[in-house]
Design a protein around this motif. Structure first.
Motif, mmCIF file in Angstrom:
data_model
loop_
_atom_site.group_PDB
_atom_site.id
_atom_site.type_symbol
_atom_site.label_atom_id
_atom_site.label_comp_id
_atom_site.label_asym_id
_atom_site.label_seq_id
_atom_site.Cartn_x
_atom_site.Cartn_y
_atom_site.Cartn_z
ATOM 1 N N PHE A 104 0.830 -1.205 0.000
ATOM 2 C CA PHE A 104 0.000 0.000 0.000
ATOM 3 C C PHE A 104 0.864 1.254 0.000
ATOM 4 C CE2 PHE A 104 -3.133 -3.020 1.449
ATOM 5 C CZ PHE A 104 -4.352 -2.507 1.051
ATOM 6 N N LEU A 105 0.312 2.308 -0.577
ATOM 7 C CA LEU A 105 0.833 3.669 -0.442
ATOM 8 C C LEU A 105 -0.098 4.401 0.507
ATOM 9 C CD1 LEU A 105 2.669 6.073 -1.388
ATOM 10 C CD2 LEU A 105 0.952 6.474 -3.180
ATOM 11 N N GLY A 106 0.454 5.053 1.537
ATOM 12 C CA GLY A 106 -0.367 5.703 2.543
ATOM 13 C C GLY A 106 -0.084 7.188 2.663
ATOM 14 N N ARG A 107 -1.084 7.904 3.172
ATOM 15 C CA ARG A 107 -1.001 9.356 3.353
ATOM 16 C C ARG A 107 -1.540 9.725 4.729
ATOM 17 N NH1 ARG A 107 -4.601 13.627 2.999
ATOM 18 N NH2 ARG A 107 -3.859 15.580 2.052
ATOM 19 N N LEU A 108 -0.722 10.397 5.526
ATOM 20 C CA LEU A 108 -1.133 10.904 6.833
ATOM 21 C C LEU A 108 -1.091 12.417 6.810
ATOM 22 C CD1 LEU A 108 -1.630 10.864 9.965
ATOM 23 C CD2 LEU A 108 0.864 10.668 10.213
ATOM 24 N N ASP A 109 -2.219 13.054 7.097
ATOM 25 C CA ASP A 109 -2.244 14.500 7.304
ATOM 26 C C ASP A 109 -1.837 14.735 8.753
ATOM 27 O OD1 ASP A 109 -2.942 17.157 7.897
ATOM 28 O OD2 ASP A 109 -4.512 17.161 6.375
ATOM 29 N N THR A 110 -0.625 15.219 8.973
ATOM 30 C CA THR A 110 -0.130 15.358 10.350
ATOM 31 C C THR A 110 -0.851 16.458 11.113
ATOM 32 O OG1 THR A 110 1.648 16.901 9.721
ATOM 33 C CG2 THR A 110 2.140 14.536 9.630
ATOM 34 N N ASN A 111 -1.617 17.284 10.413
ATOM 35 C CA ASN A 111 -2.386 18.331 11.085
ATOM 36 C C ASN A 111 -3.734 17.824 11.584
ATOM 37 O OD1 ASN A 111 -0.472 20.579 10.373
ATOM 38 N ND2 ASN A 111 -1.076 20.006 8.303
ATOM 39 N N SER A 112 -4.435 17.051 10.747
ATOM 40 C CA SER A 112 -5.761 16.556 11.124
ATOM 41 C C SER A 112 -5.742 15.129 11.651
ATOM 42 C CB SER A 112 -6.700 16.624 9.914
ATOM 43 O OG SER A 112 -6.309 15.682 8.927
ATOM 44 N N GLY A 113 -4.701 14.378 11.316
ATOM 45 C CA GLY A 113 -4.632 12.973 11.709
ATOM 46 C C GLY A 113 -5.290 12.027 10.719
ATOM 47 N N GLU A 114 -5.868 12.541 9.639
ATOM 48 C CA GLU A 114 -6.534 11.692 8.654
ATOM 49 C C GLU A 114 -5.519 10.808 7.934
ATOM 50 O OE1 GLU A 114 -9.692 12.331 5.033
ATOM 51 O OE2 GLU A 114 -7.838 13.510 4.961
ATOM 52 N N ILE A 115 -5.879 9.523 7.746
ATOM 53 C CA ILE A 115 -5.030 8.565 7.047
ATOM 54 C C ILE A 115 -5.812 7.972 5.879
ATOM 55 C CG2 ILE A 115 -3.783 6.377 7.218
ATOM 56 C CD1 ILE A 115 -3.301 6.979 10.166
ATOM 57 N N LEU A 116 -5.201 7.988 4.690
ATOM 58 C CA LEU A 116 -5.766 7.376 3.503
ATOM 59 C C LEU A 116 -4.731 6.419 2.924
ATOM 60 C CD1 LEU A 116 -7.253 10.572 1.785
ATOM 61 C CD2 LEU A 116 -8.506 8.864 3.123
ATOM 62 N N GLU A 117 -5.216 5.351 2.254
ATOM 63 C CA GLU A 117 -4.295 4.379 1.666
ATOM 64 C C GLU A 117 -4.800 3.931 0.296
ATOM 65 O OE1 GLU A 117 -3.947 1.277 4.681
ATOM 66 O OE2 GLU A 117 -2.059 2.161 5.346
ATOM 67 N N TRP A 118 -3.839 3.572 -0.577
ATOM 68 C CA TRP A 118 -4.140 3.071 -1.914
ATOM 69 C C TRP A 118 -3.314 1.809 -2.169
ATOM 70 C CZ3 TRP A 118 -3.467 8.059 -0.508
ATOM 71 C CH2 TRP A 118 -4.458 8.979 -0.849
ATOM 72 N N PRO A 119 -3.917 0.729 -2.695
ATOM 73 C CA PRO A 119 -3.115 -0.438 -3.094
ATOM 74 C C PRO A 119 -2.199 -0.054 -4.256
ATOM 75 C CG PRO A 119 -5.472 -0.956 -3.019
ATOM 76 C CD PRO A 119 -5.353 0.523 -2.927
ATOM 77 N N VAL A 120 -0.958 -0.487 -4.213
ATOM 78 C CA VAL A 120 -0.024 -0.162 -5.287
ATOM 79 C C VAL A 120 -0.284 -1.090 -6.476
ATOM 80 C CG1 VAL A 120 1.689 0.699 -3.654
ATOM 81 C CG2 VAL A 120 1.795 -1.694 -4.396
ATOM 82 N N PRO A 121 0.161 -0.695 -7.678
ATOM 83 C CA PRO A 121 -0.154 -1.489 -8.878
ATOM 84 C C PRO A 121 0.313 -2.936 -8.806
ATOM 85 C CG PRO A 121 0.610 0.679 -9.513
ATOM 86 C CD PRO A 121 0.805 0.588 -8.029
ATOM 87 N N GLY A 122 1.441 -3.200 -8.135
ATOM 88 C CA GLY A 122 1.977 -4.556 -8.093
ATOM 89 C C GLY A 122 1.270 -5.479 -7.126
ATOM 90 N N GLY A 123 0.319 -4.966 -6.365
ATOM 91 C CA GLY A 123 -0.458 -5.808 -5.466
ATOM 92 C C GLY A 123 0.270 -6.196 -4.196
ATOM 93 N N PRO A 124 -0.231 -7.205 -3.483
ATOM 94 C CA PRO A 124 0.321 -7.581 -2.171
ATOM 95 C C PRO A 124 1.771 -8.047 -2.205
ATOM 96 C CG PRO A 124 -1.856 -8.549 -2.499
ATOM 97 C CD PRO A 124 -1.440 -7.979 -3.818
ATOM 98 N N ASN A 125 2.235 -8.509 -3.369
ATOM 99 C CA ASN A 125 3.615 -8.978 -3.475
ATOM 100 C C ASN A 125 4.542 -7.943 -4.120
ATOM 101 O OD1 ASN A 125 3.041 -11.545 -2.333
ATOM 102 N ND2 ASN A 125 2.226 -12.219 -4.312
#
Length: 330
Positions: free
Chosen positions: A233-254
């Motif tokens: 996964f690629l993840g994003r944390l907004d250090t101001n609000s604490g919001e976390i979002l994630e996206w599966p990367v193109p290559g998948g779990p491996n």
């Protein structure tokens, strides 16, 4: 009948002022330089302050070296056997390297080749892992086996250490944010960590229990991006609000995304190390689209860390196939 021209003009003006979502980042061009010292695992390039030399370490060869991208010239600075250099950062004072196996941070004078060692004290592991400068020129760093985040005040030769509460957390990748706070991945857990303004180490839990964040980077607005090595996964944390979002990367779990950094538009780029050859991929946060993968010509083996040079709009990384690579953005 009223003229349609004012209405058309207003419509065209509205369309012109409407933000256009960016497309996926264009695939960069990759150029490799073969390192002549075989099987030494060149890694962690860092662009020097003058811009005409790129520093890197030979983790398995006990050296720090420079590459001149214009000429292809290489210069090697030998370290004591058993140093195990892991990371290098450079400024006008010289090149600081992480003596991962020998419990010290070293400073190399590029002209004389002389080395000054800042040695950590105490018992147990003192494995300096990844380093980054703060705005004062002091150094924050992680200790993976030591389970600590540390800070070296260079002029005072003073270390301050911050133990991580989670056991076997394995502090790994580290960056310094715009407010001089360090941020680190805890690769043995599903957490990130920071040291707040009061000097307290704080852990941030990620949404998935099996996440294992490994590398990260942060924008000047406090948006932190990380890669989850184990889950893909690629993840994003907004250090101001604490919001976390994630996206599966193109290559998948491996895919095993590992090295990562942000470009000058705040877009994260990362290397999938599961596929062979390794693949460099960018992500546009507005369109939420990934770029076409750029394969590492030599295969890469494993690409472990990379940095972005805004002057040339290029990423730099080393490979386990004994090369140093520049990835130039279009």
């Amino acid at each position: 009948m009223k003229s349609l021209y004012p209405l058309l003009a207003a419509l065209l003006l509205a369309l012109a002022s409407t933000p256009v979502h960016a497309d996926a980042p264009a695939k960069p061009g990759l150029k490799e330089w073969k390192v002549p010292w075989e099987n030494t695992r060149p890694r962690d390039p860092f662009v020097g302050p003058a811009g005409n030399s790129v520093w890197f370490v030979g983790q398995a060869g006990d050296y720090v070296a420079t590459l001149n991208p214009e000429t292809g010239g290489l210069k090697r600075y030998r370290l004591d056997p058993g140093t195990g250099p892991h990371n290098v950062i450079a400024d006008e004072r010289g090149a600081f390297y992480a003596g991962n196996l020998d419990g010290h941070i070293g400073l190399i004078d590029p002209d004389s080749g002389n080395t000054r060692k800042f040695r950590l004290e105490g018992d147990g592991p003192r494995d300096v892992h990844t380093m980054a400068f703060d705005s004062n020129g002091d150094i924050w760093f992680t200790e993976q086996a030591g389970n600590r985040i540390g800070r070296l005040e260079v002029d005072e030769y003073d270390f301050r250490m911050y133990p991580v509460k989670s056991e076997s957390a394995r502090p790994y990748g580290l960056v310094v944010g715009p407010d001089d706070r360090p941020w680190a991945t805890l690769f043995g857990t599903n957490r990130l960590a920071t040291v707040d303004r009061e000097g307290q180490l704080r852990e941030i839990r990620l949404p998935r229990d099996d996440a294992r964040p490994r590398r990260l980077d942060i924008t000047d607005k406090g948006i932190l991006w990380y890669v989850d090595y184990s889950g893909g996964f690629l993840g994003r944390l907004d250090t101001n609000s604490g919001e976390i979002l994630e996206w599966p990367v193109p290559g998948g779990p491996n895919a095993y995304p590992y090295a990562m950094a942000l470009d000058d538009q705040g877009r994260p780029w990362f290397v999938e190390t599961g596929p062979s050859p390794n693949r460099l991929i960018g992500f546009d946060p507005e369109s939420e689209r990934f770029s076409d993968p750029a394969a590492v010509p030599s295969g890469g083996g494993t690409v472990r860390h990379m940095v972005f040079d805004p002057e040339t709009r290029s990423f730099w990384f080393g490979t386990d196939t004994n090369t140093v690579v520049r990835a130039s953005l279009q």
